[in-house]
Motif scaffolding. Structure first.
Motif, PDB file in Angstrom:
ATOM      1  N   LEU B 312       0.828  -1.209   0.000  1.00  0.00           N
ATOM      2  CA  LEU B 312       0.000   0.000   0.000  1.00  0.00           C
ATOM      3  C   LEU B 312       0.856   1.251   0.000  1.00  0.00           C
ATOM      4  O   LEU B 312       0.540   2.251  -0.661  1.00  0.00           O
ATOM      5  CB  LEU B 312      -0.936   0.011   1.214  1.00  0.00           C
ATOM      6  CG  LEU B 312      -2.002  -1.084   1.251  1.00  0.00           C
ATOM      7  CD1 LEU B 312      -2.851  -0.933   2.507  1.00  0.00           C
ATOM      8  CD2 LEU B 312      -2.879  -1.045   0.010  1.00  0.00           C
ATOM      9  N   ALA B 313       1.950   1.192   0.785  1.00  0.00           N
ATOM     10  CA  ALA B 313       2.858   2.341   0.826  1.00  0.00           C
ATOM     11  C   ALA B 313       3.490   2.550  -0.548  1.00  0.00           C
ATOM     12  O   ALA B 313       3.533   3.679  -1.059  1.00  0.00           O
ATOM     13  CB  ALA B 313       3.931   2.115   1.893  1.00  0.00           C
ATOM     14  N   VAL B 317      -0.996   4.791  -1.628  1.00  0.00           N
ATOM     15  CA  VAL B 317      -2.411   4.882  -1.259  1.00  0.00           C
ATOM     16  C   VAL B 317      -2.534   5.918  -0.140  1.00  0.00           C
ATOM     17  O   VAL B 317      -1.726   5.927   0.794  1.00  0.00           O
ATOM     18  CB  VAL B 317      -2.928   3.502  -0.792  1.00  0.00           C
ATOM     19  CG1 VAL B 317      -4.351   3.594  -0.265  1.00  0.00           C
ATOM     20  CG2 VAL B 317      -2.845   2.503  -1.945  1.00  0.00           C
ATOM     21  N   ALA B 318      -3.523   6.797  -0.234  1.00  0.00           N
ATOM     22  CA  ALA B 318      -3.706   7.887   0.749  1.00  0.00           C
ATOM     23  C   ALA B 318      -3.788   7.321   2.170  1.00  0.00           C
ATOM     24  O   ALA B 318      -4.361   6.237   2.381  1.00  0.00           O
ATOM     25  CB  ALA B 318      -4.986   8.655   0.425  1.00  0.00           C
ATOM     26  N   THR B 319      -3.228   8.060   3.130  1.00  0.00           N
ATOM     27  CA  THR B 319      -3.052   7.537   4.491  1.00  0.00           C
ATOM     28  C   THR B 319      -4.337   7.046   5.129  1.00  0.00           C
ATOM     29  O   THR B 319      -4.363   5.976   5.740  1.00  0.00           O
ATOM     30  CB  THR B 319      -2.432   8.631   5.391  1.00  0.00           C
ATOM     31  OG1 THR B 319      -1.340   9.204   4.682  1.00  0.00           O
ATOM     32  CG2 THR B 319      -1.922   8.029   6.695  1.00  0.00           C
ATOM     33  N   ASP B 320      -5.438   7.821   4.989  1.00  0.00           N
ATOM     34  CA  ASP B 320      -6.661   7.395   5.687  1.00  0.00           C
ATOM     35  C   ASP B 320      -7.204   6.083   5.132  1.00  0.00           C
ATOM     36  O   ASP B 320      -7.621   5.198   5.883  1.00  0.00           O
ATOM     37  CB  ASP B 320      -7.730   8.500   5.636  1.00  0.00           C
ATOM     38  CG  ASP B 320      -8.158   8.810   4.211  1.00  0.00           C
ATOM     39  OD1 ASP B 320      -7.299   8.788   3.304  1.00  0.00           O
ATOM     40  OD2 ASP B 320      -9.362   9.039   3.999  1.00  0.00           O
ATOM     41  N   VAL B 321      -7.167   5.929   3.795  1.00  0.00           N
ATOM     42  CA  VAL B 321      -7.629   4.683   3.177  1.00  0.00           C
ATOM     43  C   VAL B 321      -6.703   3.534   3.576  1.00  0.00           C
ATOM     44  O   VAL B 321      -7.145   2.435   3.914  1.00  0.00           O
ATOM     45  CB  VAL B 321      -7.684   4.808   1.640  1.00  0.00           C
ATOM     46  CG1 VAL B 321      -8.069   3.484   1.011  1.00  0.00           C
ATOM     47  CG2 VAL B 321      -8.665   5.900   1.221  1.00  0.00           C
ATOM     48  N   ARG B 322      -5.389   3.821   3.567  1.00  0.00           N
ATOM     49  CA  ARG B 322      -4.394   2.805   3.905  1.00  0.00           C
ATOM     50  C   ARG B 322      -4.626   2.269   5.320  1.00  0.00           C
ATOM     51  O   ARG B 322      -4.615   1.062   5.558  1.00  0.00           O
ATOM     52  CB  ARG B 322      -2.992   3.420   3.804  1.00  0.00           C
ATOM     53  CG  ARG B 322      -1.910   2.381   3.726  1.00  0.00           C
ATOM     54  CD  ARG B 322      -0.542   2.968   4.038  1.00  0.00           C
ATOM     55  NE  ARG B 322      -0.222   4.101   3.170  1.00  0.00           N
ATOM     56  CZ  ARG B 322       0.913   4.797   3.273  1.00  0.00           C
ATOM     57  NH1 ARG B 322       1.824   4.471   4.201  1.00  0.00           N
ATOM     58  NH2 ARG B 322       1.152   5.813   2.484  1.00  0.00           N
ATOM     59  N   GLU B 323      -4.894   3.190   6.249  1.00  0.00           N
ATOM     60  CA  GLU B 323      -5.118   2.782   7.642  1.00  0.00           C
ATOM     61  C   GLU B 323      -6.343   1.865   7.750  1.00  0.00           C
ATOM     62  O   GLU B 323      -6.349   0.887   8.493  1.00  0.00           O
ATOM     63  CB  GLU B 323      -5.299   4.019   8.537  1.00  0.00           C
ATOM     64  CG  GLU B 323      -3.983   4.599   9.018  1.00  0.00           C
ATOM     65  CD  GLU B 323      -3.025   3.531   9.560  1.00  0.00           C
ATOM     66  OE1 GLU B 323      -3.459   2.693  10.379  1.00  0.00           O
ATOM     67  OE2 GLU B 323      -1.850   3.504   9.143  1.00  0.00           O
ATOM     68  N   GLN B 324      -7.379   2.217   6.997  1.00  0.00           N
ATOM     69  CA  GLN B 324      -8.606   1.403   7.080  1.00  0.00           C
ATOM     70  C   GLN B 324      -8.420   0.035   6.428  1.00  0.00           C
ATOM     71  O   GLN B 324      -8.944  -0.975   6.907  1.00  0.00           O
ATOM     72  CB  GLN B 324      -9.779   2.148   6.438  1.00  0.00           C
ATOM     73  CG  GLN B 324     -10.167   3.375   7.252  1.00  0.00           C
ATOM     74  CD  GLN B 324     -11.415   4.034   6.685  1.00  0.00           C
ATOM     75  OE1 GLN B 324     -12.517   3.541   6.863  1.00  0.00           O
ATOM     76  NE2 GLN B 324     -11.233   5.125   5.983  1.00  0.00           N
TER      77      GLN B 324
END
Lengths: 337, 337
Positions: B312-313, B317-324
């Motif tokens: 993902l990194a 991928v944008a941080t908020d989407v990546r976290e989810q």
């Protein structure tokens, strides 16, 4: 009377077979083996390979593409996709209906077991969409939509068929609706998907589909007649196979709902418990005929053929393509296999 | 340890359920009934309706769309389509594997019979493509291609699984390949199809698919551990269900190929004829653990999770989407059901 296959059917088979073989080569070893057996390309321990299927549906796809000015190469993936959906439905229907024979050999589930046959049907269905979607045709999405709707239609027909097995009061209208879905929907798709993929105009696509729906129902009526009076040497199925399994086919339901004494005797015969003897089968076939079921089905098939022809004229399908579509429709209703 | 479902999963379920219900409403009465039972919306005579599925895959589709700037409403048909393919595969796998229980209730084929369950699976698969193709998304064809390839992949996995049942010499690599197809391919599709449908760039779609493939394999490893050590109250399946059916799951094959004395004892135990007793099942579970199969599977799942995060990194991928997405991946590997 033995009807000859129109020449376009052999052309379609030649066009489509390499596409089908390359597609099946993508499958895992188990489903590829079952598929190659079902399609007649390979045998199984103790069993020979078989004559391939008639390839009627690919021929219809090819003509449908020509009707919209599309060429043969371009529509080969759509023709193969329709044939794959047909193969999927035969493999699964044989399991659901407990049919042990298909084209003079044991059906796929009898040779490879139910799990492998279920999975092979699944694989061919998925492959159909893959072939259609990866091909770069102008009307690719429209063609894939048509195939998915037709697949749901044939599943609806089989669902109604399974429900009717448990009911004694199936009307002729219900039976006709079932057959229209089970056979007519994929025929309608075969007759129009080539034109849809080539980006043909909507009224041409609709006219071709209407032709296919009626030709498909005529095909089913002929199939139902062969399921009662067909010769095992040509149909590849046991004598009176549909009567044996007490299938509520169109001529049978026409007889049962005829209000005749023969129809009532037929109902009592089919309602008796236990398997039907050879004598019962001969009696049942005679009762269907005496009750008018055979004549009704033959007349219906003729009417459908006439009406289907008018659909092509209304849609202004070019004369040479129209003649070839009608050749196939005539073959469908006069064949003995 | 009981892991909590990330909130996006409940959002995805709310988004997708109306689409699924409207889709199933299109089916014929028989397959609609079987589908509604399998999906938990309806009971059957003597059986209640059930808690719905976890909707993990629709949540992944939703996040995948967000990663490409697509919105939730837009990707609902793709999310529903992936869930339909998942449902199709569960219904058919239960028949093929002879699994009698699913989510604390008898599986669909036990309630409605094999023919109806085969047909219902077919119907859901056809419906998946129909939903996806009739929806007007920029990347509609690419999304449908991704789903058809993933479907063929999961069928390949099930095909290998069926073949492995008859073999004693399955290697860990072969077993991993089987699981990567059977579970990983549809996860990879779920994690990327939303971005594909939204017309996202190819490298983003590929990065999301790579994340999904690894998260999916981690999911399967956890599933395999639950199939041996899961509690029936939470998994909805009998104790040691995978051992009972002598399934060649990843921890089992890791144990069998470990070269340890425990591995050899396990092989002899599983090779004995006849059903395994409750005592045999407890012994088998202990032998898998002693041979290192449990620890291997837990470590593998952790490594896959780390690697999936890096994908993902790399794909930015944008941080908020990546976290989810990572929340879901963590839930997957720590869940107890």
């Amino acid at each position: 009377m033995t009807a000859l296959l129109p020449p376009v059917v052999a052309q379609a088979r030649e066009l489509v077979e390499p596409v089908l073989r390359a597609a099946v080569d993508r499958l895992d070893p188990l489903t590829a083996r079952v598929s190659a057996y079902h399609l007649g390309w390979a045998g199984a321990p103790g069993l020979p390979s078989a004559a391939p299927g008639k390839a009627l549906r690919p021929a219809l796809v090819l003509l449908s593409a020509r009707a919209a000015g599309g060429d043969a190469e371009e529509c080969a993936p759509a023709a193969a996709a329709v044939e794959l959906v047909h193969a999927f439905s035969l493999i699964h229907d044989d399991i659901m209906d407990g049919d042990e024979m298909r084209r003079c050999r044991p059906s796929a589930w009898r040779v490879f077991g139910e799990p492998a046959a279920i999975l092979a049907g699944d694989a061919l269905l998925a492959l159909a969409f893959e072939l259609l979607l990866e091909h770069d045709a102008p009307g690719r999405s429209a063609a894939a939509r048509s195939l998915s709707a037709a697949t749901r239609g044939l599943i609806r027909g089989q669902g109604l068929d399974l429900e009717f097995e448990r009911r004694r009061d199936v009307s002729l209208d219900e039976c006709r609706e079932m057959s229209a879905h089970k056979t007519g929907d994929l025929f309608a798709c075969a007759c129009s998907i080539g034109a849809a993929a080539a980006g043909g105009p909507a009224d041409l696509v609709a006219g071709l589909a209407a032709f296919g729906a009626e030709a498909g129902l005529a095909f089913q009526l002929t199939d139902d007649l062969l399921g009662i009076w067909g010769r095992p040497e040509t149909t590849g199925k046991p004598v009176g196979s549909d009567l044996r399994s007490r299938k509520k086919s169109l001529p049978v339901v026409a007889a049962l709902t005829s209000g005749t004494a023969a129809g009532e005797r037929l109902a009592r015969l089919l309602a008796q418990p236990g398997p039907l003897t050879e004598h019962d089968l001969r009696t049942a076939a005679r009762l269907v005929e005496d009750a008018g079921g055979r004549a009704w089905a033959e007349t219906q098939a003729k009417h459908l053929l006439d009406s289907a022809g008018r659909r092509l004229a209304d849609a202004r399908v070019a004369t040479d393509v129209r003649e070839q579509l009608l050749d196939i429709a005539r073959f469908i209703t006069t064949r003995d296999y």
